[in-house]
Design an enzyme around this catalytic site. Sequence first.
Site, PDB file in Angstrom:
ATOM      1  N   ALA A 112     -38.957  27.048   2.385  1.00 52.45           N
ATOM      2  CA  ALA A 112     -37.950  27.638   3.263  1.00 52.45           C
ATOM      3  C   ALA A 112     -38.496  28.849   4.008  1.00 52.45           C
ATOM      4  CB  ALA A 112     -36.717  28.032   2.454  1.00 52.45           C
TER       5      ALA A 112
ATOM      6  N   GLY B  60     -40.930  26.422  -5.380  1.00 51.17           N
ATOM      7  CA  GLY B  60     -41.381  25.504  -4.343  1.00 51.17           C
ATOM      8  C   GLY B  60     -40.399  25.404  -3.189  1.00 51.17           C
ATOM      9  N   ASP B  61     -39.115  25.253  -3.506  1.00 54.72           N
ATOM     10  CA  ASP B  61     -38.090  25.192  -2.467  1.00 54.72           C
ATOM     11  C   ASP B  61     -38.094  26.455  -1.623  1.00 54.72           C
ATOM     12  OD1 ASP B  61     -36.823  22.652  -3.006  1.00 54.72           O
ATOM     13  OD2 ASP B  61     -36.025  23.541  -4.823  1.00 54.72           O
ATOM     14  N   SER B  62     -38.160  27.604  -2.295  1.00 53.18           N
ATOM     15  CA  SER B  62     -38.073  28.873  -1.574  1.00 53.18           C
ATOM     16  C   SER B  62     -39.287  29.102  -0.692  1.00 53.18           C
ATOM     17  CB  SER B  62     -37.916  30.028  -2.574  1.00 53.18           C
ATOM     18  OG  SER B  62     -36.723  29.873  -3.334  1.00 53.18           O
ATOM     19  N   LEU B  63     -40.481  28.732  -1.179  1.00 53.91           N
ATOM     20  CA  LEU B  63     -41.678  28.889  -0.349  1.00 53.91           C
ATOM     21  C   LEU B  63     -41.599  28.012   0.895  1.00 53.91           C
ATOM     22  CD1 LEU B  63     -44.544  29.009  -3.002  1.00 53.91           C
ATOM     23  CD2 LEU B  63     -43.849  30.855  -1.468  1.00 53.91           C
TER      24      LEU B  63
END
Length: 324
Positions: A183, A178-181
Amino acid sequence: MSTHDGAAPDARGPLADLRVVEMGQLLAGPFCGQLLGDFGAEVIKLESPGAGDPMRQWGREKPHGKSLWWPVVARNKKSVTCDLRTPEGQDLARRVIDRADIVVENFRPGTLERWGMDFDRLRETNPGLILVRVSGFGQTGPYSPRAGYGSIGEAMGGIRYVTGDPGGAPARAGISLGDSLAAVFATIGALVAVHHRGATGRGQIVDSAIYEAVLAMMESLLPEWAVAGYQRERTGSVLPNVSPSNVYPTASGEMILIAANQDTVFGRLARTMGRPELSADPRFAGHADRGRNMAELDGIISAWSAGIETGDLLELLHAGGVPA
């Protein structure tokens, strides 16, 4: 991902003319800074005095007491200390931001405003500034004040519900998806805003919410529910009606993934298996046919793959043009 025009690449990177100030910590904002830095932007990371970004301590393995995750997310960045919770630190940050193209932050909405660094104030002295804001639920709306980590965004966005084995509890990927998406979408937004600034001279706010970034990846899940009344469920290692695309055993006691669900690719797999007749078999001839008979087809492929050593099997598949 890389970019080039066929000529010798510029060692500085295509974003070398951009200066980024990264505020915030952990992953959603800093991964955006990491991506911009990977393409050459100058990234100045502001960290709290003392401990710094908690990512300096994160990661499962810590040889010599050092995190192996920190050098990944902090690469290509210039770290400086700045206590944003004090007037002196806020004044210092504003002076740095005055000479920046992009600011990336992932505080809870309202934090920058409390510190006197809202967008309207920042662009008084830097009208071309682009403010990239990453949060759990976005800067506006009924959920915006809530704290939100990547795991919460994955649940709200829906990907947790469809991940895992049938009959089991919702599962998670072993990475901070979730964090990477969020970002990645923030990075796209930043570059779109740079393009806009080139045409208008004005900066913009980029608002990237973790749950919205996850929701954007959910393919046809929502219309399936809203239009067809179908609720997608957890299906383990396969996708319903997409076959063959599964993990299969080898004679080495290992597992390989074979993805041959397109008609032409399945034909290549059948020939590689020495069973070309399978591609004309009414049970497996078309995409829908293979989907209906997934279990039977997986059994046939497993019986074949289990008799071949892993390395030999992969060589056969690659030579036959079968993704594996």
